[in-house]
Each structure stands twice: as C-alpha cells, then as structure tokens.
Design a protein around this motif. Structure first.
Motif, mmCIF file in Angstrom:
data_model
loop_
_atom_site.group_PDB
_atom_site.id
_atom_site.type_symbol
_atom_site.label_atom_id
_atom_site.label_comp_id
_atom_site.label_asym_id
_atom_site.label_seq_id
_atom_site.Cartn_x
_atom_site.Cartn_y
_atom_site.Cartn_z
ATOM 1 N N THR A 29 0.833 -1.185 0.000
ATOM 2 C CA THR A 29 0.000 0.000 0.000
ATOM 3 C C THR A 29 0.874 1.244 0.000
ATOM 4 O O THR A 29 1.951 1.252 0.598
ATOM 5 N N PRO A 30 0.431 2.288 -0.683
ATOM 6 C CA PRO A 30 1.168 3.555 -0.599
ATOM 7 C C PRO A 30 0.972 4.178 0.777
ATOM 8 O O PRO A 30 0.003 3.882 1.473
ATOM 9 N N ASP A 31 1.890 5.044 1.161
ATOM 10 C CA ASP A 31 1.786 5.723 2.452
ATOM 11 C C ASP A 31 0.757 6.845 2.422
ATOM 12 O O ASP A 31 0.253 7.270 3.466
ATOM 13 N N GLY A 32 0.469 7.335 1.221
ATOM 14 C CA GLY A 32 -0.510 8.403 1.074
ATOM 15 C C GLY A 32 -1.016 8.429 -0.355
ATOM 16 O O GLY A 32 -0.551 7.668 -1.208
ATOM 17 N N SER A 37 4.106 9.818 -2.884
ATOM 18 C CA SER A 37 3.869 8.536 -2.232
ATOM 19 C C SER A 37 3.449 7.485 -3.244
ATOM 20 O O SER A 37 3.913 6.333 -3.200
ATOM 21 N N TYR A 41 5.586 4.028 -4.357
ATOM 22 C CA TYR A 41 4.948 2.710 -4.255
ATOM 23 C C TYR A 41 4.920 2.001 -5.611
ATOM 24 O O TYR A 41 5.295 0.822 -5.729
ATOM 25 N N GLU A 89 -5.118 6.060 6.053
ATOM 26 C CA GLU A 89 -4.377 4.949 5.459
ATOM 27 C C GLU A 89 -5.318 4.148 4.567
ATOM 28 O O GLU A 89 -6.537 4.332 4.603
ATOM 29 N N ARG A 93 -4.123 -1.730 4.625
ATOM 30 C CA ARG A 93 -3.277 -1.619 5.802
ATOM 31 C C ARG A 93 -4.118 -1.809 7.075
ATOM 32 O O ARG A 93 -3.715 -2.516 7.999
ATOM 33 N N GLY A 122 6.056 -1.233 -0.042
ATOM 34 C CA GLY A 122 5.688 -0.210 0.922
ATOM 35 C C GLY A 122 6.067 -0.627 2.333
ATOM 36 O O GLY A 122 6.891 -1.525 2.532
ATOM 37 N N GLN A 123 5.427 0.016 3.301
ATOM 38 C CA GLN A 123 5.783 -0.183 4.705
ATOM 39 C C GLN A 123 4.626 -0.768 5.514
ATOM 40 O O GLN A 123 3.478 -0.482 5.199
#
Length: 346
Positions: A29-32, A37, A41, A89, A93, A122-123
């Motif tokens: 997933t992208p962070d934003g 962002s 991603y 988010e 996520r 992503g994170q």
C-alpha cells in the motif's frame, strides 16, 4: 591463529530466543494518496521482475518515461475514493494490521508465538519485520503470503523477499512459508457463508454470482503458473457448496495492465455485456483477495457497479472480502495452526 577462550569478547548484548514468529504479508500500500507517495509505491511494485517479466531494456523506458510520470496521479485519485480517512491509510493496511492483532489473540494459548505483519511493497517492509521478529527472540518464522491462490507475481515474490532478507543475515532464523489454500474446506465454507449472509441482507436475489479474481498475463499461465487452475477450482468448490448450477456462477479476471493478453474473460467487459444482453441483477465477490482494497472497493464495487447499471442492469451488489471477520479469521487461524505443527503448541 585460532582464538582461545580468553581472547573472546566477555560481554554480549542480550540475546532473546525460544520464540516462533508468524508474519502475515499482503501485497502492499502507498503511504498516502499524493503524487510522491504513489510514485514511490508504484516504482517498487512495477520494478519487481516477478510482476513485470518483460526485458528491462524494453520495460524501463516505458516505466520511467511514461508510467511513473502519468499513473501516480490517476491511481492517487482512485485511492482517494476508498481511503480510510479516519486512520489516514488504505483499508488494506487497516485490515492487515487488524488480522495480525486478532491472530495474536487467537494464538494466546501458544505463549511462544509472536505475530506481526508486513507488506511486500511499501511499509512495513518484510525485511524490517523479519528483523524485528528475530530481535524478539524468534528462532523460527512462518511467512504467510495472504493469497489463497498461488501466483509467481504474488506468493513467490513474497517468498523471494523473505529469503533475500535471510541472505543478509549471519545468524538466520529457520523459515517456513505457507502454501496456497485455494481448496481448503474452511476457506470454501467461509466464502460460502459470506455469500449467504450477504444475500440474506438484500431485498432482492441476484440472477448471477460473479467470482472476480485478479488477472495475470496469459503468458505467465503458459509458462506454468498454476494460478488460473487454482482460481477455477476455488470457484467450482464454492459453486458446489452453494448448490448453484453452472450457469449461476461465473469466473472472471480483473485489473489487467499493459498491451498483452491476460486471463479471460475480463471482468469489466463481462459485466458490460451481461447488462446489454438482458441480465438484470448480479452480485460480484473477490475470492482471491483476503482484504478489501483498491481493486475490490474502487474497481469492482464502484466502477463495475456503475458500468452494469449504466448499460441496462437494474440491481448490483458487491460482496465484501472476508477481511477481519470471524469467518475470515477462522480461515487464517486454521492455516497458521496447521503450518505451525511441530513448532508451537496448537
């Protein structure tokens, strides 16, 4: 010259041990939803050789010259439509975190088990969470790619990244990976129950149930990827469990990208043709997705629904993914307990 005992360091950092890790991993997933962002991603995702198998000489000029300049804005707007505004988010996520937390509670009877979660793109990254589990004393780690059907572009790339992480470790934990569970009775039962509960909430009954799976290029299937066959088996078992005739459940494939042929029939074209040919009421579900995400909430619930109604359909409904529901967690817990046999108290 060999070291003698007196030459060895006498102080070491505390080493934790005796734990077993469970790492739930979803796609990413992208962070934003902003351009930067989204570009970060998409770059990580679309430079994965498991995802795009074309020659880098051919693909990179397209990727860096066109795709990464135009697609981040478009995809960012799509994410905006289904973004979890409360938590700022993506729902992927949100659900993946919740699945890990619920799994931890479900495995409370195995005190040596530590549950965590990660994203392939992503994170939090797979590498960071494997390292965190190791630091927590996990000498053994079960990596669970959250894909019921196996595909090289999903399951295999999660496993690749996990083993790549081990390549950089001097002291490696033992590693297991979870196999596909496309025909597991508990998974089929959970899907069936989700259909039955959703139908019971409607004041109308669908004429047709569409099971829409994420597509892959046909060339990947031709090279030996089992994904298509596993999707078909999932759908057949679900149809049999629901007691539907062959003409009441259809398999389609969505989310194609690029110029080459992908697995067919395509979901978007099928939905449009059904409406134009007189089908009035349909339901769509996404059995291959463990959690609702952009591809289910925006592409199916929004775009496919709009297309069906615009082209003559009268009633459309999207059946949510299993997410962190009781049925969904029963599936994940059953698989984890089975794969932990010999490692942890089940």
């Amino acid at each position: 010259m060999n070291a003698v005992v007196s030459d060895l360091p006498t102080s070491h950092p505390t080493v934790r041990f005796g734990k077993v890790g469970v790492l739930l991993v979803n796609l990413g997933t992208p962070d934003g939803t902003d351009y930067t962002s989204m570009r970060r991603y998409l770059k990580e995702f679309l430079t994965d050789r498991r995802v795009i198998e074309w020659s880098r000489l051919f693909w990179y000029p397209i990727l860096f010259g066109i795709v990464l300049n135009t697609r981040p804005g478009k995809v960012g707007k799509a994410y905006e439509l289904i973004w979890n505004k409360e938590k700022n988010e993506s729902f992927l996520r949100t659900y993946t975190r919740s699945q890990a937390e619920l799994m931890g509670k479900a495995l409370a009877d195995s005190p040596n088990v530590v549950v965590d979660w990660a994203m392939r793109y992503g994170q939090p990254s797979i590498a960071s969470r494997i390292d965190a589990l190791k630091q927590a004393g996990c000498e053994r780690i079960l990596v669970f790619p959250l894909y019921p059907q196996y595909a090289a572009a999903t399951t295999a790339t999660v496993n690749d990244k996990a083993f790549e992480t081990l390549l950089k470790m001097r002291w490696q934990p033992a590693l297991r990976t979870v196999p596909p569970y496309h025909d597991d009775p508990v998974y089929i039962e959970a899907l069936a129950q989700s259909v039955e509960k959703h139908y019971a909430s409607l004041d109308w009954q669908p004429d047709l149930l569409i099971t829409s799976f994420h597509g892959i290029p046909k060339s990947y299937f031709d090279k030996g990827d089992p994904y298509y066959c596993q999707c078909q088996k999932t759908a057949r078992l679900l149809r049999e469990r629901l007691g539907l005739s062959k003409d009441k459940l259809m398999v389609t494939f969505q989310s194609r990208f690029g110029p080459e042929e992908w697995l067919q029939p395509y979901t978007d074209k099928t939905v449009e043709e059904l409406a134009k040919n007189g089908t009035k009421r349909i339901a769509i579900m996404n059995p291959g997705f463990v959690s609702d995400c952009l591809e289910t909430l925006e592409e199916i619930a929004e775009q496919a629904g709009e297309s069906f109604l615009h082209n003559g359909g009268e009633k459309f409904t999207h059946i949510p993914c299993l997410n962190d529901s009781r049925e969904g967690m029963t599936v994940l817990e059953t698989v984890v307990r089975r794969e932990l046999q010999g490692w942890a108290v089940a």
